[in-house]
Design a protein around this motif. Structure first.
Motif, mmCIF file in Angstrom:
data_model
loop_
_atom_site.group_PDB
_atom_site.id
_atom_site.type_symbol
_atom_site.label_atom_id
_atom_site.label_comp_id
_atom_site.label_asym_id
_atom_site.label_seq_id
_atom_site.Cartn_x
_atom_site.Cartn_y
_atom_site.Cartn_z
ATOM 1 N N ARG A 91 0.830 -1.193 0.000
ATOM 2 C CA ARG A 91 0.000 0.000 0.000
ATOM 3 C C ARG A 91 0.875 1.258 0.000
ATOM 4 N N LEU A 92 2.015 1.200 0.662
ATOM 5 C CA LEU A 92 2.951 2.323 0.623
ATOM 6 C C LEU A 92 3.500 2.507 -0.779
ATOM 7 N N HIS A 93 3.894 1.416 -1.422
ATOM 8 C CA HIS A 93 4.386 1.497 -2.797
ATOM 9 C C HIS A 93 3.303 2.032 -3.730
ATOM 10 N N GLU A 94 2.067 1.613 -3.509
ATOM 11 C CA GLU A 94 0.950 2.047 -4.344
ATOM 12 C C GLU A 94 0.815 3.564 -4.338
ATOM 13 N N THR A 95 0.756 4.157 -3.153
ATOM 14 C CA THR A 95 0.561 5.601 -3.070
ATOM 15 C C THR A 95 1.836 6.361 -3.417
ATOM 16 N N ASP A 96 2.995 5.793 -3.079
ATOM 17 C CA ASP A 96 4.265 6.458 -3.341
ATOM 18 C C ASP A 96 4.570 6.505 -4.841
ATOM 19 N N LEU A 97 4.447 5.349 -5.502
ATOM 20 C CA LEU A 97 4.792 5.295 -6.922
ATOM 21 C C LEU A 97 3.779 6.033 -7.791
ATOM 22 N N GLN A 98 2.488 5.921 -7.462
ATOM 23 C CA GLN A 98 1.487 6.676 -8.219
ATOM 24 C C GLN A 98 1.674 8.170 -8.020
ATOM 25 N N GLY A 99 1.965 8.563 -6.796
ATOM 26 C CA GLY A 99 2.179 9.979 -6.523
ATOM 27 C C GLY A 99 3.389 10.527 -7.260
ATOM 28 N N ALA A 100 4.476 9.778 -7.243
ATOM 29 C CA ALA A 100 5.685 10.223 -7.944
ATOM 30 C C ALA A 100 5.426 10.347 -9.445
ATOM 31 N N ALA A 101 4.703 9.377 -10.016
ATOM 32 C CA ALA A 101 4.386 9.429 -11.449
ATOM 33 C C ALA A 101 3.476 10.616 -11.761
ATOM 34 N N PHE A 102 2.502 10.862 -10.885
ATOM 35 C CA PHE A 102 1.608 12.008 -11.095
ATOM 36 C C PHE A 102 2.399 13.312 -11.068
ATOM 37 N N CYS A 103 3.264 13.481 -10.078
ATOM 38 C CA CYS A 103 4.048 14.715 -9.965
ATOM 39 C C CYS A 103 4.976 14.892 -11.166
ATOM 40 N N ARG A 104 5.617 13.828 -11.586
ATOM 41 C CA ARG A 104 6.548 13.886 -12.700
ATOM 42 C C ARG A 104 5.828 14.251 -14.005
ATOM 43 N N ALA A 113 5.764 23.077 -10.565
ATOM 44 C CA ALA A 113 6.770 22.530 -9.659
ATOM 45 C C ALA A 113 6.087 21.720 -8.563
ATOM 46 N N LEU A 114 6.332 20.422 -8.557
ATOM 47 C CA LEU A 114 5.738 19.533 -7.565
ATOM 48 C C LEU A 114 6.825 18.660 -6.958
ATOM 49 N N PRO A 115 6.932 18.648 -5.632
ATOM 50 C CA PRO A 115 7.841 17.683 -5.009
ATOM 51 C C PRO A 115 7.257 16.284 -5.136
ATOM 52 N N SER A 116 8.055 15.275 -4.866
ATOM 53 C CA SER A 116 7.546 13.902 -4.930
ATOM 54 C C SER A 116 6.671 13.655 -3.705
ATOM 55 N N LEU A 117 5.378 13.420 -3.953
ATOM 56 C CA LEU A 117 4.395 13.293 -2.889
ATOM 57 C C LEU A 117 3.600 12.000 -3.057
ATOM 58 N N THR A 118 2.969 11.549 -1.997
ATOM 59 C CA THR A 118 2.029 10.445 -2.118
ATOM 60 C C THR A 118 0.856 10.884 -2.982
ATOM 61 N N TYR A 119 0.143 9.928 -3.527
ATOM 62 C CA TYR A 119 -0.840 10.230 -4.572
ATOM 63 C C TYR A 119 -1.945 11.202 -4.138
ATOM 64 N N PRO A 120 -2.680 10.962 -3.051
ATOM 65 C CA PRO A 120 -3.744 11.919 -2.711
ATOM 66 C C PRO A 120 -3.200 13.288 -2.343
ATOM 67 N N VAL A 121 -2.050 13.330 -1.696
ATOM 68 C CA VAL A 121 -1.439 14.609 -1.327
ATOM 69 C C VAL A 121 -1.011 15.364 -2.583
ATOM 70 N N ALA A 122 -0.463 14.648 -3.549
ATOM 71 C CA ALA A 122 -0.048 15.273 -4.808
ATOM 72 C C ALA A 122 -1.236 15.860 -5.562
ATOM 73 N N VAL A 123 -2.329 15.107 -5.639
ATOM 74 C CA VAL A 123 -3.509 15.597 -6.360
ATOM 75 C C VAL A 123 -4.101 16.813 -5.652
ATOM 76 N N GLY A 124 -4.183 16.769 -4.323
ATOM 77 C CA GLY A 124 -4.710 17.902 -3.585
ATOM 78 C C GLY A 124 -3.861 19.143 -3.762
ATOM 79 N N HIS A 125 -2.552 18.993 -3.680
ATOM 80 C CA HIS A 125 -1.650 20.137 -3.835
ATOM 81 C C HIS A 125 -1.717 20.704 -5.254
ATOM 82 N N ALA A 126 -1.727 19.835 -6.249
ATOM 83 C CA ALA A 126 -1.793 20.290 -7.637
ATOM 84 C C ALA A 126 -3.111 21.002 -7.931
#
Length: 214
Positions: A91-104, A113-126
């Motif tokens: 579950r950590l890999h799921e949110t970490d890898l999806q978040g990194a791909a989303f940010c990238r 400019a997006l730091p590498s974030l977990t998936y829901p945090v990345a979507v909320g910040h973006a």
């Protein structure tokens, strides 16, 4: 909010956006292997539990908290909480890898400019950076979350396309209640009590035969 912002959100949460969501089942494959999810009825129960007590609810709250925060330090703290809250390595890999791909991907397309974030945090910040309404972001994020699990259910169960869409549509009232809870909640309201899903994700890590990464 402009139609341009809405279309941007639709693109972010589309199955075509390269975050690899199709590769993850959020523990559903483990639940199917152990017989906890057997058909459309038990899949609906599983999704309802995730919205009420599990990963869908916590993701929504983390997304909302990330959207509302105004400092990089607070955002980093929310992201650390999201990582710590994951009940299993997968579950950590799921949110970490999806978040990194989303940010990238988002940074490459919109020069955001997006730091590498977990998936829901990345979507909320973006969404905040792009002036996309929080309630719409939450509704569409959760719909995409559930859609991905329904699609996984079609691959794992004897579940036809029409019934799959009926099951997804039936999640609507609970989805809206989860959104309302996230809109009014704070990080102190974060909890997880969907133990069957958490245990299924742990056992999936050593499952002999599997097609999903979680």
């Amino acid at each position: 909010m402009t139609s341009e912002a809405t279309l941007k959100l639709m693109q972010w949460l589309s199955p075509a956006y390269p975050v690899g969501a199709f590769a993850y089942s959020h523990g559903l494959e483990g639940a199917v292997a152990e017989g906890h999810v057997r058909d459309g009825d038990t899949l609906s129960d599983w999704l309802s539990d995730l919205l009420t007590h599990g990963g869908a609810r916590s993701d929504a709250l983390l997304l909302a908290c990330a959207y509302r925060t105004e400092t990089a330090a607070s955002l980093a703290e929310i992201d650390d909480t999201a990582r710590a809250f994951c009940p299993s390595a997968e579950r950590l890999h799921e949110t970490d890898l999806q978040g990194a791909a989303f940010c990238r991907t988002t940074a490459a397309i919109w020069d955001t400019a997006l730091p590498s974030l977990t998936y829901p945090v990345a979507v909320g910040h973006a969404a905040r950076l792009n002036d996309i309404a929080l309630d719409l972001t939450l509704n569409m994020y959760l719909h995409a979350f559930l859609s991905n699990l329904v699609a996984a259910g079609q691959r794992l169960l004897s579940l036809g396309q029409t019934e799959a869409q009926q099951r997804l549509n039936a999640c609507g009232p609970q989805l809206r209640r989860t959104v309302d809870a996230a809109l009014s909640g704070t990080i102190d309201d974060l909890f997880g009590a969907s133990f069957a899903a958490d245990i299924a994700s742990m056992r999936h890590e050593t499952q002999y035969s599997r097609i999903f990464r979680s």
